[in-house]
Enzyme design. Structure first.
Site, PDB file in Angstrom:
ATOM      1  N   GLU A 174       0.818  -1.227   0.000  1.00 17.86           N
ATOM      2  CA  GLU A 174       0.000   0.000   0.000  1.00 17.86           C
ATOM      3  C   GLU A 174       0.845   1.268   0.000  1.00 17.86           C
ATOM      4  O   GLU A 174       1.258   1.741   1.062  1.00 17.86           O
ATOM      5  CB  GLU A 174      -0.944   0.011   1.215  1.00 17.86           C
ATOM      6  CG  GLU A 174      -1.836   1.254   1.240  1.00 17.86           C
ATOM      7  CD  GLU A 174      -2.797   1.320   2.426  1.00 17.86           C
ATOM      8  OE1 GLU A 174      -2.675   0.494   3.360  1.00 17.86           O
ATOM      9  OE2 GLU A 174      -3.646   2.211   2.434  1.00 17.86           O
ATOM     10  N   LYS A 216      -2.398  -1.961  -3.262  1.00 18.92           N
ATOM     11  CA  LYS A 216      -3.469  -1.134  -2.672  1.00 18.92           C
ATOM     12  C   LYS A 216      -3.089   0.334  -2.829  1.00 18.92           C
ATOM     13  O   LYS A 216      -2.456   0.914  -1.949  1.00 18.92           O
ATOM     14  CB  LYS A 216      -3.655  -1.506  -1.194  1.00 18.92           C
ATOM     15  CG  LYS A 216      -4.668  -0.612  -0.466  1.00 18.92           C
ATOM     16  CD  LYS A 216      -5.104  -1.215   0.854  1.00 18.92           C
ATOM     17  CE  LYS A 216      -5.963  -0.250   1.637  1.00 18.92           C
ATOM     18  NZ  LYS A 216      -6.634  -0.871   2.784  1.00 18.92           N
TER      19      LYS A 216
HETATM   20  P1  13P Z   1      -9.201   4.263   3.974  1.00 20.41           P
HETATM   21  O1  13P Z   1     -10.088   3.488   3.029  1.00 20.41           O
HETATM   22  O2  13P Z   1      -9.954   4.925   5.087  1.00 20.41           O
HETATM   23  O3  13P Z   1      -8.257   5.169   3.249  1.00 20.41           O
HETATM   24  O4  13P Z   1      -8.294   3.194   4.704  1.00 20.41           O
HETATM   25  C1  13P Z   1      -7.669   2.223   3.962  1.00 20.41           C
HETATM   26  C2  13P Z   1      -6.502   1.732   4.708  1.00 20.41           C
HETATM   27  O5  13P Z   1      -6.410   0.579   5.013  1.00 20.41           O
HETATM   28  C3  13P Z   1      -5.439   2.692   5.061  1.00 20.41           C
HETATM   29  O6  13P Z   1      -4.286   1.996   5.405  1.00 20.41           O
END
Ligand code: 13P
Length: 337
Positions: A174, A216
């Site tokens: 991510e 992600k």
């Molecule tokens: P949000 O969808 O609130 O951005 O959170 C996703 C997430 O896992 C952040 O690490």
């Protein structure tokens, strides 16, 4: 093989992922805004509300947990990991230790948590986790991000991904380019492209198995304070263009974060991304936290007699995003049945 099968299962058609891995400090802020006391028990009760919501197993392939939650159980005594697995929802675990200020680079961050990670991953697998998450954050303003922030975070993401795969756990990689600031859509596109390019270069350099990981990313959007807010179509076009340029086709799926978008906007964007004329090579789905949890959390507000109505809102939101993930969402479906 197991990694690839798990990754494909996480992004299977009609399915997405619930991010419920807020640290106690982060969930504490969300509770505080609604006047909910933040204790081990209120956090447990809230997660139980989410994980036992009727019908979610049709739309959720996985749930990302936080360390505390992974070890918790329902009021009836079922460990959350087992409860989820029984519903055929894969339990995942956030394994980073949070974004800390990057020394020498004011306003930028580096995600920590590599020390001892191999042992922690082995223990999490033993406890039932099947996938993991590590979040890097990149800030945008006139002079940021620096090459150093992008490189350091990409390197940490790649080292994390390698360790996760070594332990048989699918890494969710991510790299989040934050929505904070007044930058426009084009600037977010440039920065997101640079970040994704570097992330895949690092993953390649370390030898990660691309078929056994999930990306992600943020969607390509304008900063929250940008006076010119683009419509749904330009966001979907910029996001797809950026992904096509920088994400190898071997990656099975891309599960977006919501990043502070409203629940409706996040669903509309995901829907548009799945409606493009030419099919992209990856599954495009959701791994939202706020965009799934805001309505049920506000409805619950810590009151035991609101659990059922909060669960109804949660399942509704999850279903809408399952439809969006197939390109079948429309605003008219928003009304709660
Ligand atoms: P949000 O969808 O609130 O951005 O959170 C996703 C997430 O896992 C952040 O690490």
């Amino acid at each position: 093989m197991e990694l690839e099968a798990t990754a494909r299962r996480l992004v299977a058609p009609e399915c997405g992922i619930l991010a419920a891995d807020e640290s106690s400090a982060t969930i504490g802020k969300r509770f505080e805004a609604l006047g909910i006391p933040c204790t081990v028990e209120t956090r447990r009760a809230y997660r139980e509300l989410l994980f036992t919501a009727p019908g979610i197993e049709r739309y959720l392939s996985g749930v990302i947990l936080y360390d505390e939650t992974l070890k918790q159980a329902s009021q009836g005594g079922a460990r959350f990991v087992d409860l989820l697995a029984r519903r055929e929802i894969l339990p995942g675990i956030k394994v980073d230790a949070g974004a800390k200020p990057l020394a020498g680079h004011p306003g930028e961050f580096i995600t920590e948590g590599l020390d001892g990670l191999r042992e922690r991953l082995a223990a999490y697998r033993e406890q039932g986790a099947r996938f993991t998450k590590w979040r890097a954050v990149i800030t945008i303003d006139a002079s940021r991000p620096s090459r150093t922030a992008i490189r350091s975070n990409a390197e940490a993401l790649a080292r994390y991904a390698m360790l996760a795969q070594e332990q048989g756990l699918v890494p969710i990689v991510e790299p989040e380019v934050l929505m904070d600031g007044d930058h426009d859509l084009a600037r977010c596109e440039t920065v997101t492209g640079m970040v994704l390019h570097q992330v895949f270069e690092s993953l390649h350099a370390h030898g990660a198995c691309l078929e056994g990981l999930i990306l992600k990313p943020n969607m390509v959007v304008a900063g929250k304070k940008c006076p010119e807010q683009p419509g749904v179509e330009p966001v979907a076009e910029a996001t797809l263009r950026t992904l096509r340029r920088h994400v190898p086709a071997a990656v099975p799926g891309i599960a977006f974060l919501s990043g502070g978008q409203t629940p409706e906007r996040a669903s509309a964007h995901l829907n548009a991304l799945n409606q493009g004329a030419s099919r992209p090579p990856w599954q495009l789905t959701f791994s939202f936290s706020r965009a799934l949890q805001e309505p049920p959390l506000a409805a619950w507000a810590g009151q035991a007699d609101q659990v059922a109505s909060a669960q109804k809102l949660f399942t509704h939101r999850v279903r809408l995003n399952s439809l969006a993930r197939m390109g079948r969402y429309s605003k008219d479906l928003e009304a709660v049945p």
